[in-house]
Design an enzyme around this catalytic site. Sequence first.
Site, PDB file in Angstrom:
ATOM      1  N   HIS A 317      83.898  82.868 108.783  1.00  0.00           N
ATOM      2  CA  HIS A 317      83.585  82.727 110.204  1.00  0.00           C
ATOM      3  C   HIS A 317      83.667  81.253 110.587  1.00  0.00           C
ATOM      4  O   HIS A 317      83.314  80.380 109.796  1.00  0.00           O
ATOM      5  CB  HIS A 317      82.167  83.250 110.502  1.00  0.00           C
ATOM      6  CG  HIS A 317      81.948  83.560 111.942  1.00  0.00           C
ATOM      7  ND1 HIS A 317      81.614  82.595 112.858  1.00  0.00           N
ATOM      8  CD2 HIS A 317      82.062  84.720 112.619  1.00  0.00           C
ATOM      9  CE1 HIS A 317      81.504  83.156 114.051  1.00  0.00           C
ATOM     10  NE2 HIS A 317      81.771  84.447 113.938  1.00  0.00           N
ATOM     11  N   ASP A 375      82.317  92.237 110.913  1.00  0.00           N
ATOM     12  CA  ASP A 375      83.397  93.231 110.799  1.00  0.00           C
ATOM     13  C   ASP A 375      83.489  93.870 109.432  1.00  0.00           C
ATOM     14  O   ASP A 375      84.265  94.800 109.239  1.00  0.00           O
ATOM     15  CB  ASP A 375      84.738  92.554 111.149  1.00  0.00           C
ATOM     16  CG  ASP A 375      84.745  92.105 112.594  1.00  0.00           C
ATOM     17  OD1 ASP A 375      84.983  90.920 112.858  1.00  0.00           O
ATOM     18  OD2 ASP A 375      84.450  92.954 113.465  1.00  0.00           O
TER      19      ASP A 375
HETATM   20  C1  SDX Z   1      84.910  87.692 114.748  1.00  0.00           C
HETATM   21  O1  SDX Z   1      84.113  83.289 116.896  1.00  0.00           O
HETATM   22  C2  SDX Z   1      83.327  84.347 116.857  1.00  0.00           C
HETATM   23  O2  SDX Z   1      82.150  84.294 117.110  1.00  0.00           O
HETATM   24  C3  SDX Z   1      84.020  85.650 116.466  1.00  0.00           C
HETATM   25  C4  SDX Z   1      83.113  86.855 116.281  1.00  0.00           C
HETATM   26  C5  SDX Z   1      82.483  87.287 117.587  1.00  0.00           C
HETATM   27  O3  SDX Z   1      81.449  87.976 117.526  1.00  0.00           O
HETATM   28  O4  SDX Z   1      83.091  87.031 118.675  1.00  0.00           O
HETATM   29  O5  SDX Z   1      82.110  86.553 115.327  1.00  0.00           O
HETATM   30  C6  SDX Z   1      83.903  88.062 115.773  1.00  0.00           C
HETATM   31  O6  SDX Z   1      86.032  87.426 115.100  1.00  0.00           O
HETATM   32  C7  SDX Z   1      84.476  87.548 113.297  1.00  0.00           C
HETATM   33  C8  SDX Z   1      85.612  87.026 112.378  1.00  0.00           C
HETATM   34  C9  SDX Z   1      86.519  88.195 112.048  1.00  0.00           C
HETATM   35  N1  SDX Z   1      87.721  87.737 111.342  1.00  0.00           N
HETATM   36  C10 SDX Z   1      87.941  88.009 110.050  1.00  0.00           C
HETATM   37  O7  SDX Z   1      87.126  88.562 109.311  1.00  0.00           O
HETATM   38  C11 SDX Z   1      89.337  87.615 109.567  1.00  0.00           C
HETATM   39  C12 SDX Z   1      89.205  86.900 108.220  1.00  0.00           C
HETATM   40  N2  SDX Z   1      88.536  85.624 108.422  1.00  0.00           N
HETATM   41  C13 SDX Z   1      89.342  84.531 108.782  1.00  0.00           C
HETATM   42  O8  SDX Z   1      90.666  84.563 108.969  1.00  0.00           O
HETATM   43  C14 SDX Z   1      88.608  83.236 109.119  1.00  0.00           C
HETATM   44  O9  SDX Z   1      87.513  83.156 108.312  1.00  0.00           O
HETATM   45  C15 SDX Z   1      88.200  83.081 110.578  1.00  0.00           C
HETATM   46  C16 SDX Z   1      89.342  83.282 111.487  1.00  0.00           C
HETATM   47  C17 SDX Z   1      87.137  84.068 110.908  1.00  0.00           C
HETATM   48  C18 SDX Z   1      87.646  81.672 110.728  1.00  0.00           C
HETATM   49  O10 SDX Z   1      88.717  80.814 110.589  1.00  0.00           O
HETATM   50  P1  SDX Z   1      88.496  79.211 110.621  1.00  0.00           P
HETATM   51  O11 SDX Z   1      87.126  78.850 111.017  1.00  0.00           O
HETATM   52  O12 SDX Z   1      89.633  78.610 111.389  1.00  0.00           O
HETATM   53  O13 SDX Z   1      88.552  78.845 109.113  1.00  0.00           O
HETATM   54  P2  SDX Z   1      89.889  78.488 108.390  1.00  0.00           P
HETATM   55  O14 SDX Z   1      90.939  79.493 108.700  1.00  0.00           O
HETATM   56  O15 SDX Z   1      90.178  77.050 108.654  1.00  0.00           O
HETATM   57  O16 SDX Z   1      89.473  78.680 106.827  1.00  0.00           O
HETATM   58  C19 SDX Z   1      88.732  77.663 106.167  1.00  0.00           C
HETATM   59  C20 SDX Z   1      89.102  77.830 104.718  1.00  0.00           C
HETATM   60  C21 SDX Z   1      90.621  77.901 104.501  1.00  0.00           C
HETATM   61  O17 SDX Z   1      90.892  77.378 103.210  1.00  0.00           O
HETATM   62  P3  SDX Z   1      91.389  75.808 103.137  1.00  0.00           P
HETATM   63  O18 SDX Z   1      92.645  75.713 104.001  1.00  0.00           O
HETATM   64  O19 SDX Z   1      90.237  74.982 103.710  1.00  0.00           O
HETATM   65  O20 SDX Z   1      91.637  75.582 101.684  1.00  0.00           O
HETATM   66  O21 SDX Z   1      88.583  79.078 104.218  1.00  0.00           O
HETATM   67  C22 SDX Z   1      89.671  79.938 103.847  1.00  0.00           C
HETATM   68  C23 SDX Z   1      90.918  79.379 104.479  1.00  0.00           C
HETATM   69  O22 SDX Z   1      92.065  79.679 103.705  1.00  0.00           O
HETATM   70  N3  SDX Z   1      89.330  81.262 104.396  1.00  0.00           N
HETATM   71  C24 SDX Z   1      89.503  82.409 103.748  1.00  0.00           C
HETATM   72  C25 SDX Z   1      89.020  83.388 104.628  1.00  0.00           C
HETATM   73  N4  SDX Z   1      88.592  82.838 105.760  1.00  0.00           N
HETATM   74  C26 SDX Z   1      88.791  81.498 105.612  1.00  0.00           C
HETATM   75  N5  SDX Z   1      90.002  82.682 102.506  1.00  0.00           N
HETATM   76  C27 SDX Z   1      90.019  83.991 102.177  1.00  0.00           C
HETATM   77  N6  SDX Z   1      89.565  85.013 102.961  1.00  0.00           N
HETATM   78  C28 SDX Z   1      89.068  84.737 104.178  1.00  0.00           C
HETATM   79  N7  SDX Z   1      88.621  85.733 104.954  1.00  0.00           N
END
Ligand code: SDX
Length: 441
Positions: A317, A375
């Site tokens: 998140h 989720d």
């Molecule tokens: C919702 O914003 C809100 O409040 C949203 C929400 C709401 O109520 O409105 O809470 C609802 O959208 C919840 C999130 C649902 N999405 C997912 O579950 C999809 C999977 N998660 C992600 O893709 C990710 O975690 C996000 C999109 C939720 C957050 O992305 P960020 O904050 O931009 O983080 P990032 O992509 O920069 O990741 C940081 C690091 C990365 O590694 P590095 O590049 O730093 O080495 O963490 C890793 C990412 O690769 N990472 C994951 C991961 N999520 C982040 N690695 C594996 N699995 C994951 N799920």
Amino acid sequence: MNVHDKTGGTPGVSSVAKLMLEGKACDMPVRSGTIGPDVIDVAKLYKDTGCFTYDPGFTSTANCVSRITYIDGDAGVLLYRGYPIDQLAQDASFLETCYLLMHGELPTAEQYVKFKKTITNHTMVHEQMTKFFTGFRRDAHPMAVMVGVVGALSAFYHDSTDINDAHQRQIASHRMIAKMPTIAAMAYKYSIGQPFIYPRNDLDFASNFLQMCFAVPCEPYEINPVMSRALDRIFILHADHEQNASTSTVRLAGSSGANPFACVAAGIACLWGPAHGGANEAALQMLEEIGTVDRIPEYIAKAKDKNSGFRLMGFGHRVYKNYDPRAKVMQATCHEVLDALGKKNEPLLAVAMELERIALHDPYFIEKKLYPNIDFYSGITLKAMGFPTSMFTVLFAIARTVGWISQWREMIEDPEQRIGRPRQLYLGEPKRDFVKFDKRT
Ligand code: SDX
């Protein structure tokens, strides 16, 4: 940059940040909220320095003042108008929560009865709206239908599209909250070739939605109180979440003066993305693809491999760097629903719980502070309740409508708000003259 306490007495300014740029000093007011991080007001930065700030993804950017929802991502705290999400999920109804988000206070018994009656009386849609559905293929994704039909509400309810009229804003708000379940149920019924079921004024919000989805004209439909209460709680958990992507979309659309139905349609489109509200559908598909506990290590490895392009859906998140407080309630609700339906041996639950256990002990996830979000368990719960995967994000949209509408109203009434128009860092071609065909090589 350093922050010192010279404030010049400007209200809301707690201190001043000084930016030194090529020998030039730029003082920027620092403003404090009730709780949470201060903000550095950079509104004059371009005028004073000729520079923009640069923050793709808005990881360090506050774009508004709000009094609706507060999140402490490190502590895993979520407050709706100051009330903790776990207390609301435990003791409030979704419509009570809608009143709270819209008006800032929990309703008195009298206010609640009046509000509930108002919403109930707006649940039907114009009969001609049924014609829209026949234009879609039966296998259209229901989120595509929702974007189209909700956007079309502005073609029917002209008497509540003047955003400068507080009374019209109120009616549009009530219509949006009340009609979303009806349109969502119609999208579901259309996809399975069953007749639309009208809303019933004798039922509460969640029960009404269940009967519009699962009742058929040929026999009485019996509401399962455990399902109805669980669904009402799921709606509370999804109701608002500060300035998330879809809420920011609604605010940006609203800042141009677009009508509320068009703004909510834009929010639905944004919520559909798998990185946002579409994650509940993607998370269940991921659990089904994993299938059995013994295949979890293979997927954990893929999630840690940057080249795989795979992420654990339902994990991570932007704000929560601790357990999403909604996920805890969602997990408990998942167990409650599966138990009530005699499905506690659901294999997907075993996969989800083992996946969570492994991930929470894995250094990769610990270091990146990746925890289950709302989720992760919602899909298993909704599947057990009888909803197809394609309807999961639709249910998210039903709940989030009150958040979008509350934030939209706050934005319209905020004297500081203007049309949102970000700038850019330009890396394209500098000015060059046109070259005619015969001169091009
Ligand atoms: C919702 O914003 C809100 O409040 C949203 C929400 C709401 O109520 O409105 O809470 C609802 O959208 C919840 C999130 C649902 N999405 C997912 O579950 C999809 C999977 N998660 C992600 O893709 C990710 O975690 C996000 C999109 C939720 C957050 O992305 P960020 O904050 O931009 O983080 P990032 O992509 O920069 O990741 C940081 C690091 C990365 O590694 P590095 O590049 O730093 O080495 O963490 C890793 C990412 O690769 N990472 C994951 C991961 N999520 C982040 N690695 C594996 N699995 C994951 N799920």
